[in-house]
Design an enzyme around this catalytic site. Sequence first.
Site, PDB file in Angstrom:
ATOM      1  N   ASP A  68      22.641  37.902  52.950  1.00  0.00           N
ATOM      2  CA  ASP A  68      22.041  38.238  54.243  1.00  0.00           C
ATOM      3  C   ASP A  68      21.296  39.575  54.199  1.00  0.00           C
ATOM      4  O   ASP A  68      21.685  40.477  53.455  1.00  0.00           O
ATOM      5  CB  ASP A  68      23.158  38.297  55.295  1.00  0.00           C
ATOM      6  CG  ASP A  68      22.600  38.273  56.702  1.00  0.00           C
ATOM      7  OD1 ASP A  68      21.438  37.854  56.884  1.00  0.00           O
ATOM      8  OD2 ASP A  68      23.317  38.682  57.624  1.00  0.00           O
ATOM      9  N   TRP A 109      15.441  43.966  55.409  1.00  0.00           N
ATOM     10  CA  TRP A 109      14.966  44.781  54.270  1.00  0.00           C
ATOM     11  C   TRP A 109      13.447  44.895  54.331  1.00  0.00           C
ATOM     12  O   TRP A 109      12.881  45.967  54.156  1.00  0.00           O
ATOM     13  CB  TRP A 109      15.414  44.112  52.964  1.00  0.00           C
ATOM     14  CG  TRP A 109      15.054  44.844  51.714  1.00  0.00           C
ATOM     15  CD1 TRP A 109      15.818  45.752  51.043  1.00  0.00           C
ATOM     16  CD2 TRP A 109      13.820  44.727  50.967  1.00  0.00           C
ATOM     17  NE1 TRP A 109      15.151  46.212  49.926  1.00  0.00           N
ATOM     18  CE2 TRP A 109      13.921  45.593  49.861  1.00  0.00           C
ATOM     19  CE3 TRP A 109      12.657  43.975  51.126  1.00  0.00           C
ATOM     20  CZ2 TRP A 109      12.910  45.739  48.914  1.00  0.00           C
ATOM     21  CZ3 TRP A 109      11.641  44.120  50.186  1.00  0.00           C
ATOM     22  CH2 TRP A 109      11.765  44.990  49.102  1.00  0.00           C
ATOM     23  N   HIS A 112      12.630  37.833  51.309  1.00  0.00           N
ATOM     24  CA  HIS A 112      13.208  36.683  50.601  1.00  0.00           C
ATOM     25  C   HIS A 112      12.785  36.723  49.130  1.00  0.00           C
ATOM     26  O   HIS A 112      13.586  36.456  48.240  1.00  0.00           O
ATOM     27  CB  HIS A 112      12.749  35.364  51.238  1.00  0.00           C
ATOM     28  CG  HIS A 112      13.206  35.197  52.661  1.00  0.00           C
ATOM     29  ND1 HIS A 112      14.504  35.416  53.052  1.00  0.00           N
ATOM     30  CD2 HIS A 112      12.543  34.834  53.792  1.00  0.00           C
ATOM     31  CE1 HIS A 112      14.616  35.193  54.353  1.00  0.00           C
ATOM     32  NE2 HIS A 112      13.441  34.842  54.825  1.00  0.00           N
ATOM     33  N   THR A 147      22.079  24.985  58.128  1.00  0.00           N
ATOM     34  CA  THR A 147      21.636  23.992  59.112  1.00  0.00           C
ATOM     35  C   THR A 147      21.037  24.693  60.342  1.00  0.00           C
ATOM     36  O   THR A 147      20.259  24.094  61.078  1.00  0.00           O
ATOM     37  CB  THR A 147      22.821  23.089  59.555  1.00  0.00           C
ATOM     38  OG1 THR A 147      23.950  23.921  59.824  1.00  0.00           O
ATOM     39  CG2 THR A 147      23.199  22.094  58.483  1.00  0.00           C
ATOM     40  N   GLU A 148      21.379  25.966  60.534  1.00  0.00           N
ATOM     41  CA  GLU A 148      20.829  26.726  61.675  1.00  0.00           C
ATOM     42  C   GLU A 148      19.461  27.332  61.349  1.00  0.00           C
ATOM     43  O   GLU A 148      18.716  27.728  62.245  1.00  0.00           O
ATOM     44  CB  GLU A 148      21.785  27.859  62.081  1.00  0.00           C
ATOM     45  CG  GLU A 148      23.065  27.386  62.771  1.00  0.00           C
ATOM     46  CD  GLU A 148      24.019  26.640  61.839  1.00  0.00           C
ATOM     47  OE1 GLU A 148      24.146  27.054  60.671  1.00  0.00           O
ATOM     48  OE2 GLU A 148      24.611  25.628  62.266  1.00  0.00           O
ATOM     49  N   ASN A 149      19.140  27.443  60.059  1.00  0.00           N
ATOM     50  CA  ASN A 149      17.863  28.071  59.676  1.00  0.00           C
ATOM     51  C   ASN A 149      16.634  27.279  60.126  1.00  0.00           C
ATOM     52  O   ASN A 149      15.530  27.814  60.186  1.00  0.00           O
ATOM     53  CB  ASN A 149      17.790  28.319  58.160  1.00  0.00           C
ATOM     54  CG  ASN A 149      18.644  29.476  57.687  1.00  0.00           C
ATOM     55  OD1 ASN A 149      19.053  29.528  56.531  1.00  0.00           O
ATOM     56  ND2 ASN A 149      18.938  30.434  58.567  1.00  0.00           N
ATOM     57  N   ARG A 178      14.459  28.851  62.896  1.00  0.00           N
ATOM     58  CA  ARG A 178      13.563  30.004  62.682  1.00  0.00           C
ATOM     59  C   ARG A 178      12.119  29.585  62.963  1.00  0.00           C
ATOM     60  O   ARG A 178      11.817  28.390  63.016  1.00  0.00           O
ATOM     61  CB  ARG A 178      13.700  30.501  61.242  1.00  0.00           C
ATOM     62  CG  ARG A 178      15.074  31.074  61.019  1.00  0.00           C
ATOM     63  CD  ARG A 178      15.167  31.850  59.732  1.00  0.00           C
ATOM     64  NE  ARG A 178      16.465  32.508  59.690  1.00  0.00           N
ATOM     65  CZ  ARG A 178      16.788  33.488  58.884  1.00  0.00           C
ATOM     66  NH1 ARG A 178      15.903  33.951  58.024  1.00  0.00           N
ATOM     67  NH2 ARG A 178      17.977  34.026  58.919  1.00  0.00           N
TER      68      ARG A 178
HETATM   69  C1  FPP Z   1      19.097  35.587  54.694  1.00  0.00           C
HETATM   70  O1  FPP Z   1      18.322  36.707  55.065  1.00  0.00           O
HETATM   71  C2  FPP Z   1      18.555  34.886  53.507  1.00  0.00           C
HETATM   72  C3  FPP Z   1      18.031  33.628  53.500  1.00  0.00           C
HETATM   73  C4  FPP Z   1      17.911  32.803  54.730  1.00  0.00           C
HETATM   74  C5  FPP Z   1      17.485  32.985  52.280  1.00  0.00           C
HETATM   75  C6  FPP Z   1      18.047  33.430  50.958  1.00  0.00           C
HETATM   76  C7  FPP Z   1      17.540  32.568  49.863  1.00  0.00           C
HETATM   77  C8  FPP Z   1      17.295  32.971  48.600  1.00  0.00           C
HETATM   78  C9  FPP Z   1      17.483  34.367  48.144  1.00  0.00           C
HETATM   79  C10 FPP Z   1      16.785  31.967  47.601  1.00  0.00           C
HETATM   80  C11 FPP Z   1      17.865  31.054  47.072  1.00  0.00           C
HETATM   81  C12 FPP Z   1      17.242  29.914  46.372  1.00  0.00           C
HETATM   82  C13 FPP Z   1      17.810  29.159  45.385  1.00  0.00           C
HETATM   83  C14 FPP Z   1      17.071  27.986  44.866  1.00  0.00           C
HETATM   84  C15 FPP Z   1      19.111  29.471  44.808  1.00  0.00           C
HETATM   85  P1  FPP Z   1      17.827  36.821  56.572  1.00  0.00           P
HETATM   86  O2  FPP Z   1      16.445  36.303  56.661  1.00  0.00           O
HETATM   87  O3  FPP Z   1      18.827  36.132  57.463  1.00  0.00           O
HETATM   88  O4  FPP Z   1      17.847  38.366  56.820  1.00  0.00           O
HETATM   89  P2  FPP Z   1      17.996  39.090  58.242  1.00  0.00           P
HETATM   90  O5  FPP Z   1      19.405  38.808  58.705  1.00  0.00           O
HETATM   91  O6  FPP Z   1      17.780  40.525  57.909  1.00  0.00           O
HETATM   92  O7  FPP Z   1      16.950  38.511  59.146  1.00  0.00           O
END
Ligand code: FPP
Length: 240
Positions: free
Chosen positions: A22, A27, A39, A68-70, A73
């Site tokens: 998270d 960031w 990301h 499932t909540e993403n 966005r």
């Molecule tokens: C949460 O940060 C992160 C994610 C929703 C995606 C993370 C995915 C990866 C790093 C790639 C993984 C891929 C594979 C194929 C293994 P956020 O966007 O919720 O951050 P925030 O809380 O600061 O908004």
Amino acid sequence: MGLSDHCLDRDRIPRHVGCVMDGNGRWAEQRGMARTEGHEQGEHALFDVIEGALELGIKWLTVYAFSTENWNRPDDEVRFLLNFNRTILRRRCDELNEMGVRIRFVGRRDWRVPKGLIKEMDEAIELTQHNERMTLVVAFNYGGRAEIVDAVRQIAAQRIPARMINERTIARHLYDQEMPEPDLIIRTSGEYRISNFLLWELAYSELVFSDVLWPDFTRHDLFAAIAEYQHRHRRFGRVR
Ligand code: FPP
């Protein structure tokens, strides 16, 4: 800083570690960048953690890539994340294979998941199926409640009588039959939540929360989390 600086007990390395990655969006926002750049940076953190996990001899690593909540966005970010996961698989699959990593997925393969991504997932599973060094489980379109609902649906479809249903019955119908319960769950970015990650499986997991935003997380933060885990006394509801 090396592995030994964390004074880890090599005999008490967790078998299965789960990560809620998270803080990517924050960031990026802190740096005036688009959330998607967070990301992208998160990919480097993920691969450093994978290498650190291999160094330690962790056998199972589960990462929360898309919940499932993403889907709620903004459309652009959803599209980016779907594409991002697909390109990571395509670009990094051979590298993971050479490192001896077996790739698996947990989550719903419903109509919202693009066919091309499913193909990429199946190819990664097949290519890496005989690797034994570590299993990387990617939780994609995953929700802990959805996993339990899907298990219950299968049990109902098999007409298993109510009196025959116990915890083992549920466990046998979860997404990955081989996956051991996680010993340790790490969540980054200073949030103290589980957010629907491995709900059934984490009943007795140790939880470690880190203030580091995921793109800044490194294998040393993983080692620090494991050092904290090794200080805990796991009792599984019993008396010591
Ligand atoms: C949460 O940060 C992160 C994610 C929703 C995606 C993370 C995915 C990866 C790093 C790639 C993984 C891929 C594979 C194929 C293994 P956020 O966007 O919720 O951050 P925030 O809380 O600061 O908004």
